[in-house]
Design a protein around this motif. Structure first.
Motif, PDB file in Angstrom:
ATOM      1  N   UNK A  20     -29.448  -2.538 112.756  1.00  0.00           N
ATOM      2  CA  UNK A  20     -30.865  -2.280 112.523  1.00  0.00           C
ATOM      3  C   UNK A  20     -31.444  -3.136 111.386  1.00  0.00           C
ATOM      4  N   UNK A  21     -31.311  -4.449 111.525  1.00  0.00           N
ATOM      5  CA  UNK A  21     -31.769  -5.387 110.498  1.00  0.00           C
ATOM      6  C   UNK A  21     -33.150  -5.934 110.859  1.00  0.00           C
ATOM      7  N   UNK A  22     -34.015  -5.996 109.854  1.00  0.00           N
ATOM      8  CA  UNK A  22     -35.343  -6.600 109.989  1.00  0.00           C
ATOM      9  C   UNK A  22     -35.421  -7.813 109.074  1.00  0.00           C
ATOM     10  N   UNK A  23     -35.966  -8.914 109.591  1.00  0.00           N
ATOM     11  CA  UNK A  23     -36.173 -10.108 108.781  1.00  0.00           C
ATOM     12  C   UNK A  23     -37.329 -10.893 109.391  1.00  0.00           C
ATOM     13  N   UNK A  24     -38.236 -11.366 108.549  1.00  0.00           N
ATOM     14  CA  UNK A  24     -39.383 -12.153 109.003  1.00  0.00           C
ATOM     15  C   UNK A  24     -39.441 -13.455 108.222  1.00  0.00           C
ATOM     16  N   UNK A  25     -39.681 -14.557 108.946  1.00  0.00           N
ATOM     17  CA  UNK A  25     -39.819 -15.874 108.330  1.00  0.00           C
ATOM     18  C   UNK A  25     -41.167 -16.441 108.762  1.00  0.00           C
ATOM     19  N   UNK A  26     -41.994 -16.805 107.803  1.00  0.00           N
ATOM     20  CA  UNK A  26     -43.317 -17.340 108.099  1.00  0.00           C
ATOM     21  C   UNK A  26     -43.222 -18.803 108.530  1.00  0.00           C
ATOM     22  N   UNK A  27     -44.184 -19.305 109.276  1.00  0.00           N
ATOM     23  CA  UNK A  27     -44.185 -20.721 109.636  1.00  0.00           C
ATOM     24  C   UNK A  27     -44.096 -21.609 108.387  1.00  0.00           C
ATOM     25  N   UNK A  28     -43.187 -22.561 108.404  1.00  0.00           N
ATOM     26  CA  UNK A  28     -43.026 -23.459 107.276  1.00  0.00           C
ATOM     27  C   UNK A  28     -42.213 -22.911 106.120  1.00  0.00           C
ATOM     28  N   UNK A  29     -41.831 -21.642 106.185  1.00  0.00           N
ATOM     29  CA  UNK A  29     -41.076 -21.020 105.098  1.00  0.00           C
ATOM     30  C   UNK A  29     -39.583 -21.259 105.275  1.00  0.00           C
ATOM     31  N   UNK A  30     -38.881 -21.398 104.147  1.00  0.00           N
ATOM     32  CA  UNK A  30     -37.418 -21.489 104.183  1.00  0.00           C
ATOM     33  C   UNK A  30     -36.839 -20.253 103.513  1.00  0.00           C
ATOM     34  N   UNK A  31     -35.991 -19.563 104.254  1.00  0.00           N
ATOM     35  CA  UNK A  31     -35.390 -18.319 103.766  1.00  0.00           C
ATOM     36  C   UNK A  31     -33.874 -18.482 103.734  1.00  0.00           C
ATOM     37  N   UNK A  32     -33.280 -18.165 102.596  1.00  0.00           N
ATOM     38  CA  UNK A  32     -31.829 -18.166 102.476  1.00  0.00           C
ATOM     39  C   UNK A  32     -31.300 -16.770 102.706  1.00  0.00           C
ATOM     40  N   UNK A  33     -30.212 -16.675 103.474  1.00  0.00           N
ATOM     41  CA  UNK A  33     -29.553 -15.386 103.706  1.00  0.00           C
ATOM     42  C   UNK A  33     -28.176 -15.462 103.061  1.00  0.00           C
ATOM     43  N   UNK A  34     -28.011 -14.733 101.974  1.00  0.00           N
ATOM     44  CA  UNK A  34     -26.812 -14.797 101.136  1.00  0.00           C
ATOM     45  C   UNK A  34     -25.915 -13.606 101.400  1.00  0.00           C
ATOM     46  N   UNK A  35     -24.634 -13.881 101.647  1.00  0.00           N
ATOM     47  CA  UNK A  35     -23.693 -12.788 101.854  1.00  0.00           C
ATOM     48  C   UNK A  35     -22.275 -13.293 101.967  1.00  0.00           C
ATOM     49  N   UNK A  36     -21.293 -12.415 101.802  1.00  0.00           N
ATOM     50  CA  UNK A  36     -19.892 -12.814 101.878  1.00  0.00           C
ATOM     51  C   UNK A  36     -19.471 -13.107 103.310  1.00  0.00           C
ATOM     52  N   UNK A  37     -18.342 -13.790 103.448  1.00  0.00           N
ATOM     53  CA  UNK A  37     -17.806 -14.085 104.773  1.00  0.00           C
ATOM     54  C   UNK A  37     -17.508 -12.791 105.518  1.00  0.00           C
ATOM     55  N   UNK A  38     -17.831 -12.775 106.810  1.00  0.00           N
ATOM     56  CA  UNK A  38     -17.506 -11.627 107.651  1.00  0.00           C
ATOM     57  C   UNK A  38     -18.490 -10.487 107.611  1.00  0.00           C
ATOM     58  N   UNK A  39     -19.617 -10.645 106.897  1.00  0.00           N
ATOM     59  CA  UNK A  39     -20.543  -9.515 106.763  1.00  0.00           C
ATOM     60  C   UNK A  39     -21.473  -9.364 107.970  1.00  0.00           C
ATOM     61  N   UNK A  40     -21.620 -10.412 108.784  1.00  0.00           N
ATOM     62  CA  UNK A  40     -22.494 -10.334 109.946  1.00  0.00           C
ATOM     63  C   UNK A  40     -23.659 -11.298 109.913  1.00  0.00           C
TER      64      UNK A  40
END
Length: 218
Positions: A20-40
């Protein structure tokens, strides 16, 4: 806008790795998703790029819900994404010379005639010398192969880039060079980006904002 709404996904419905994950990225935006290996986070990135069908939830691309996954996705949605994976040797056909690897998406959409112009332009842009274009993946380094994979991701001029641990196997100079290419392309095209990784310093320098996995999965 790229919207991931209440995404649950994995490889066994009884034990999803993304819940149940929500994430939104706007046009032209750069989003980093930080997390450990194996988290999904890589699974979520594949869902975002229409490469993995979620068990629940919805992907919305520029206001239109995803109509399919992988080869079943409509061409207009499938080609909206350029994807660069962590391990180039697992995402490159070992039988193809680098020039053919870069041109692969063009052939897939019936635009092979454009390869003569686009392949030299893009390979020069990512720093691949002409002498390397006839070589196959086993004849080049990881960094050289990842340069070719980045050129392949850009050849259809996607509106969205998914960089899944793109620099994890690269040295510092190659990392800097490829990040520069991505940012130059984004400035020219207005493309949005999701960059997945576990290097906090890199993501925070590279992206407009960085989201921690625990904040999404929380």
């Amino acid at each position: 806008m790229l919207e991931l709404r209440a995404i649950s996904a994995g490889y066994d419905r009884r034990a999803p790795v993304v819940r149940s994950v929500d994430l939104t990225i706007a046009p032209g935006e750069s989003v980093g998703l930080l997390g450990p290996s194996g988290c999904g986070k890589s699974t979520l990135a594949r869902v975002a790029a229409l490469l993995h069908r979620p068990d629940a939830g919805q992907v919305v691309i520029d206001g239109e819900a995803a109509q399919g996954w992988r080869h079943r996705a409509p061409r207009r949605q499938r080609t909206a994404f350029g994807v660069v994976f962590q391990q180039p040797r697992l995402s490159a056909d070992p039988r193809l010379a680098l020039r053919d690897l870069v041109a692969e998406p063009l052939r897939a959409v019936g635009r092979s005639s454009e390869a003569a112009d686009l392949v030299p332009e893009l390979t020069a842009r990512v720093g691949l010398g002409k002498d390397l274009l006839g070589r196959r993946p086993h004849e080049v380094s990881d960094g050289q192969l990842q340069r070719a994979c980045l050129a392949r991701a850009l050849v259809l001029r996607p509106r969205w880039l998914i960089c899944d641990e793109m620099t994890a196997m690269l040295d510092a100079s190659t990392t800097a060079a490829l990040v520069h290419v991505v940012e130059e392309y984004r400035r020219e095209s207005g493309a949005g980006m999701l960059a997945v990784g576990h290097d906090r310093v890199l993501l925070e320098r590279w992206c407009d904002r960085t989201v921690r996995w625990e904040e999404l999965a929380g």
